[in-house]
Design an enzyme around this catalytic site. Structure first.
Site, PDB file in Angstrom:
ATOM      1  N   THR A 182       1.037  -0.875   0.052  1.00 44.28           N
ATOM      2  CA  THR A 182      -0.558  -0.385  -0.333  1.00 44.28           C
ATOM      3  C   THR A 182       1.081   1.280  -0.103  1.00 44.28           C
ATOM      4  O   THR A 182       2.120   1.381   1.060  1.00 44.28           O
ATOM      5  CB  THR A 182      -0.922  -0.091   1.650  1.00 44.28           C
ATOM      6  N   ARG A 210     -13.406  -7.800  -1.129  1.00 45.66           N
ATOM      7  CA  ARG A 210     -13.427  -7.800   0.918  1.00 45.66           C
ATOM      8  C   ARG A 210     -12.565  -6.376   0.274  1.00 45.66           C
ATOM      9  O   ARG A 210     -12.193  -5.059  -0.317  1.00 45.66           O
ATOM     10  CB  ARG A 210     -11.761  -8.504   0.730  1.00 45.66           C
ATOM     11  N   THR A 233      -0.257   1.112   6.411  1.00 41.25           N
ATOM     12  CA  THR A 233      -0.246   0.351   5.828  1.00 41.25           C
ATOM     13  C   THR A 233      -0.607  -1.088   6.369  1.00 41.25           C
ATOM     14  O   THR A 233       0.358  -0.978   8.301  1.00 41.25           O
ATOM     15  CB  THR A 233       0.773  -0.165   4.971  1.00 41.25           C
ATOM     16  N   GLY A 234      -0.690  -2.586   6.771  1.00 44.65           N
ATOM     17  CA  GLY A 234      -0.259  -3.438   7.546  1.00 44.65           C
ATOM     18  C   GLY A 234      -2.081  -4.032   6.931  1.00 44.65           C
ATOM     19  O   GLY A 234      -2.219  -3.852   6.501  1.00 44.65           O
TER      20      GLY A 234
HETATM   21  N1  ASP Z   1      -3.666  -2.320   4.904  1.00 44.96           N
HETATM   22  C1  ASP Z   1      -4.189  -2.963   3.116  1.00 44.96           C
HETATM   23  C2  ASP Z   1      -5.054  -3.641   2.933  1.00 44.96           C
HETATM   24  O1  ASP Z   1      -4.705  -4.634   4.076  1.00 44.96           O
HETATM   25  C3  ASP Z   1      -2.701  -3.477   2.922  1.00 44.96           C
HETATM   26  C4  ASP Z   1      -1.540  -2.940   2.704  1.00 44.96           C
HETATM   27  O2  ASP Z   1      -1.192  -1.952   3.928  1.00 44.96           O
HETATM   28  O3  ASP Z   1       0.045  -3.529   2.168  1.00 44.96           O
HETATM   29  O4  ASP Z   1      -6.047  -3.965   1.945  1.00 44.96           O
END
Ligand code: ASP
Length: 315
Positions: A182, A210, A233-234
């Protein structure tokens, strides 16, 4: 004088130096610098925090290295569904889109929702129809195809496993080696106004429709001129449950904590307790910044009017 600052991220996770070639590392660092410069130039020229964060995120969305816009991962159906959101701290305006396809820059669409609709959050076909109405650029499916992410998806598409971006497909446990791609930015401009923006393709082989934390105001993105601007991000499910971005703001507003102290509690205590792997970046109204993660690495950078100009990947 008011300090102005932009901080960006390109995802967090198990990003280890030994897994990286120096060529790839240089590509990532150059992409981060370019995105950071795009936002900083706007701030330097007296532009607004909102314009700066959008410019940085567009730069990252246009780069196939990151899981947002062009480089978005594949869903269980072999398609791309992107989420994005943006928020402005001075008036608490926000715009978000979820599950959109064929939009070149989802962050532009989130901004259009904020400025040109009566709503905050649009999803799916309604959001795409709105994009057409607003003359937001659309791209064919082929624009979003990348061999690397296709291989990632092929490795898990016949299973119920859903993978975090850049998972090592050789890895025995697909969920063990996590990387999140992200992208996001948070900025404080010359006028002390804050803004944050976040954009993602979500998770490889995710259930169609989703929605992660990225477009959820308060979870993946938040900005408030009384406190801070945050982009996360996570593992999105945990960031939603922790209401991560807003919690940083609350700790600052109601407990008087600094940005760093508040972010540290949310990332290294609250999220960790629920296995919420990832990180966040943020700025406060004095132009101070923080970039905190509980994973091995986070693609990140910061540039400000004090002359700080850094991009980094590992711990
Ligand atoms: N937070 C994002 C999600 O769960 C994924 C990511 O941070 O890469 O869609």
């Amino acid at each position: 004088m008011q300090k102005f600052t932009i901080t960006i991220h390109g995802g967090a996770g198990t990003i280890l130096k030994q897994d990286m070639t120096s060529e790839l590392e240089n590509l990532y660092l150059a992409a981060l610098q370019q995105a950071q410069d795009a936002g900083y130039t706007i701030l330097e020229n007296g532009g607004t925090a909102i314009d700066a964060v959008v410019a940085s995120v567009i730069s990252l969305e246009n780069n196939v290295l990151f899981n947002a816009g062009k480089g978005s991962v594949f869903t269980k159906k072999g398609e791309h569904e992107m989420d994005a959101s943006v928020m402005e701290g001075k008036n608490l305006y926000a715009g978000a889109v979820a599950g959109v396809n064929n939009i070149r820059n989802p962050i532009e669409l989130a901004l259009a929702v904020m400025h040109h609709s009566n709503h905050v959050f649009l999803s799916g076909q309604g959001a795409v129809d709105f994009a057409m109405q607003q003359k937001i650029a659309l791209m064919p499916d082929s624009y979003f195809f990348s061999q690397f992410r296709y291989e990632q998806w092929k490795a898990v598409r016949d299973s119920d496993t859903y993978m975090l971006d850049h998972n090592n497909i050789e890895s025995e446990s697909l969920m063990k080696d996590k990387k999140f791609g992200t992208v996001g930015a948070a900025a404080c401009d010359k006028f002390g106004n804050l803004a944050a923006a976040t954009s993602t393709g979500g998770m490889t082989n995710k259930q169609y429709n989703r929605i992660g934390d990225t477009p959820v105001i308060g979870s993946g993105t938040y900005a408030n001129n009384n406190t801070c601007a945050i982009s996360c991000t996570g593992h999105g499910e945990m960031f939603i449950r922790a209401v991560a971005a807003y919690d940083v703001s609350c700790l600052m507003e109601y407990k008087g904590l600094s940005l760093k102290e508040a972010m540290n509690i949310v990332v290294n205590d609250k999220l960790k307790k629920i296995d919420g792997e990832g990180g966040m970046i943020g700025v406060d109204t004095a132009g101070n910044f923080a970039m905190i993660f509980n994973s091995e690495g986070m693609y990140r950078g910061v540039k400000n009017s004090d002359g700080i100009n850094e991009v980094a990947i590992y711990r």
